[in-house]
Design a protein around this motif. Structure first.
Motif, PDB file in Angstrom:
ATOM      1  N   SER A  28       0.830  -1.199   0.000  1.00  0.00           N
ATOM      2  CA  SER A  28       0.000   0.000   0.000  1.00  0.00           C
ATOM      3  C   SER A  28       0.871   1.259   0.000  1.00  0.00           C
ATOM      4  CB  SER A  28      -0.934  -0.004   1.197  1.00  0.00           C
ATOM      5  OG  SER A  28      -0.200   0.036   2.397  1.00  0.00           O
ATOM      6  N   GLU A  29       2.007   1.185   0.678  1.00  0.00           N
ATOM      7  CA  GLU A  29       2.905   2.335   0.644  1.00  0.00           C
ATOM      8  C   GLU A  29       3.426   2.556  -0.768  1.00  0.00           C
ATOM      9  OE1 GLU A  29       6.016   1.678   3.410  1.00  0.00           O
ATOM     10  OE2 GLU A  29       4.616   1.355   5.065  1.00  0.00           O
ATOM     11  N   LEU A  30       3.739   1.461  -1.422  1.00  0.00           N
ATOM     12  CA  LEU A  30       4.246   1.560  -2.785  1.00  0.00           C
ATOM     13  C   LEU A  30       3.204   2.168  -3.711  1.00  0.00           C
ATOM     14  CD1 LEU A  30       6.976   0.355  -4.132  1.00  0.00           C
ATOM     15  CD2 LEU A  30       5.314  -1.031  -5.372  1.00  0.00           C
ATOM     16  N   ALA A  40       0.780   4.112  -2.816  1.00  0.00           N
ATOM     17  CA  ALA A  40       0.633   5.530  -2.453  1.00  0.00           C
ATOM     18  C   ALA A  40       1.755   6.356  -3.075  1.00  0.00           C
ATOM     19  CB  ALA A  40       0.645   5.680  -0.931  1.00  0.00           C
ATOM     20  N   LEU A  41       2.966   5.850  -2.968  1.00  0.00           N
ATOM     21  CA  LEU A  41       4.105   6.571  -3.545  1.00  0.00           C
ATOM     22  C   LEU A  41       3.982   6.687  -5.055  1.00  0.00           C
ATOM     23  CD1 LEU A  41       7.146   5.155  -1.549  1.00  0.00           C
ATOM     24  CD2 LEU A  41       6.339   7.520  -1.564  1.00  0.00           C
ATOM     25  N   ASP A  42       3.436   5.644  -5.669  1.00  0.00           N
ATOM     26  CA  ASP A  42       3.327   5.676  -7.125  1.00  0.00           C
ATOM     27  C   ASP A  42       2.275   6.679  -7.580  1.00  0.00           C
ATOM     28  OD1 ASP A  42       4.687   4.493  -9.319  1.00  0.00           O
ATOM     29  OD2 ASP A  42       2.770   3.623  -9.933  1.00  0.00           O
ATOM     30  N   TRP A 102       1.591   9.336  -5.891  1.00  0.00           N
ATOM     31  CA  TRP A 102       2.289  10.601  -5.640  1.00  0.00           C
ATOM     32  C   TRP A 102       3.230  10.919  -6.804  1.00  0.00           C
ATOM     33  CZ3 TRP A 102       1.320  13.082  -0.816  1.00  0.00           C
ATOM     34  CH2 TRP A 102       1.980  14.281  -0.628  1.00  0.00           C
ATOM     35  N   THR A 133       1.337  12.012  -9.942  1.00  0.00           N
ATOM     36  CA  THR A 133       0.828  13.370  -9.757  1.00  0.00           C
ATOM     37  C   THR A 133       1.949  14.394  -9.869  1.00  0.00           C
ATOM     38  OG1 THR A 133      -0.855  12.513  -8.255  1.00  0.00           O
ATOM     39  CG2 THR A 133      -0.436  14.875  -8.194  1.00  0.00           C
ATOM     40  N   GLY A 144      -6.047  18.620  -7.670  1.00  0.00           N
ATOM     41  CA  GLY A 144      -6.874  17.525  -7.153  1.00  0.00           C
ATOM     42  C   GLY A 144      -7.288  16.571  -8.267  1.00  0.00           C
ATOM     43  N   GLU A 145      -7.635  17.128  -9.404  1.00  0.00           N
ATOM     44  CA  GLU A 145      -7.983  16.289 -10.553  1.00  0.00           C
ATOM     45  C   GLU A 145      -6.809  15.414 -10.958  1.00  0.00           C
ATOM     46  OE1 GLU A 145     -11.176  19.441 -12.603  1.00  0.00           O
ATOM     47  OE2 GLU A 145      -9.194  19.104 -13.487  1.00  0.00           O
ATOM     48  N   ILE A 151      -4.439  14.290  -9.014  1.00  0.00           N
ATOM     49  CA  ILE A 151      -4.283  13.199  -8.046  1.00  0.00           C
ATOM     50  C   ILE A 151      -5.314  12.101  -8.328  1.00  0.00           C
ATOM     51  CG2 ILE A 151      -4.245  12.518  -5.610  1.00  0.00           C
ATOM     52  CD1 ILE A 151      -3.803  15.439  -4.880  1.00  0.00           C
ATOM     53  N   VAL A 152      -6.559  12.524  -8.512  1.00  0.00           N
ATOM     54  CA  VAL A 152      -7.633  11.550  -8.747  1.00  0.00           C
ATOM     55  C   VAL A 152      -7.346  10.733 -10.011  1.00  0.00           C
ATOM     56  CG1 VAL A 152     -10.068  11.314  -9.341  1.00  0.00           C
ATOM     57  CG2 VAL A 152      -9.381  12.851  -7.493  1.00  0.00           C
ATOM     58  N   ARG A 187     -12.951  -3.491  -7.261  1.00  0.00           N
ATOM     59  CA  ARG A 187     -14.356  -3.325  -6.898  1.00  0.00           C
ATOM     60  C   ARG A 187     -14.842  -1.964  -7.372  1.00  0.00           C
ATOM     61  NH1 ARG A 187     -14.665  -4.380  -0.563  1.00  0.00           N
ATOM     62  NH2 ARG A 187     -13.091  -2.768  -0.629  1.00  0.00           N
TER      63      ARG A 187
END
Lengths: 126, 126
Positions: free
Chosen positions: B6-8, B10-12, B14, B17, B104-105, B107-108, B125
């Motif tokens: 999950s950290e990976l 998240a970093l990816d 980031w 973005t 924000g767009e 990041i999304v 899902r």
DNA sequence: GCCAATTATTTCGCTCTCGAAACTTTTAAC
DNA sequence: GTTAAAAGTTTCGAGAGCGAAATAATTGGC
């Protein structure tokens, strides 16, 4: 005015992470430096000045300077490409790995503490 | 070596973005400047130099300089507090709202294009 | 071998930022 | 009303970053 909910949540996670990182007295990296650092660690090698210049659409001297800074901080390392001695390959370091691992933890923690819900008003799914 | 999944991820996100933002030629804000900007937009007013100095654990002159930069860019605005004329209140601007909305767009979109899955090997899902 | 092309760095003049200390303005104590 | 405290900015010398142009160093064409 106002943001879409998911964008707002994303920005708020970004905020908590950024604030947490600054408070921790982490090096005050610019957006360019951070983008470069993450590219070196998370995309497939090899990483050259020219390649990063194209990837980030930033001049080569600016890339060289960003590498200078990250190298001073010990977050990456230069190595001459023995197959083409004109090129410089960028490599990971232990210190950089630690830095990014901690940064990833910060993001995950910031996302976990996002108690704003999904906007549905329902409790979160586990 | 290696990161938690999950950290990976998240970093990816980031990374995507940050790279996207740099490629778009967005202003090259430092971590401090970004943390300050997000704090002004996403946490309850009032926002003062002193308050941000405490929040970010950064000296007051450094906060003043960050505000100078963000003001030049038109992303925030200074306003004297009429209840206590020693204080300066920081306010949002249209330009800053647009900038953060687009960020924000970004990041999304970066999160949506994260096709690495959740590590379960199952389809995502919806 | 020679010359053009490629990769990365260095130089130039200039602007921005740093932390620490000094300073200005305004408020509150008394 | 004088004085101490508080908020924010400015100054200082020093270091880092900028884009554009010039400069190595190395490679490949031929």
């Amino acid at each position: 005015m106002g943001f879409d909910v998911s964008e707002l949540q994303a920005l708020d996670i970004w905020r908590r992470t950024a604030v947490g990182s600054v408070r921790r007295d982490a090096p005050d990296l610019s957006a360019r430096q951070m983008a470069l650092l993450l590219s070196v660690y998370l995309t497939p090698a090899p990483h050259t000045v020219r390649g990063l210049s194209d990837l980030l659409k930033v001049s080569k001297p600016a890339i060289t300077r960003a590498i200078d800074r990250l190298t001073e901080l010990g977050l990456i390392r230069r190595k001459v490409d023995e197959n083409d001695r004109r090129s410089v390959l960028l490599q990971r370091t232990v210190k950089g790995s630690v830095f990014l691992r901690e940064f990833g933890e910060l993001i995950v923690a910031a996302a976990a503490s996002d108690d704003a819900g999904d906007g549905s008003g329902l409790p979160p799914r586990y």
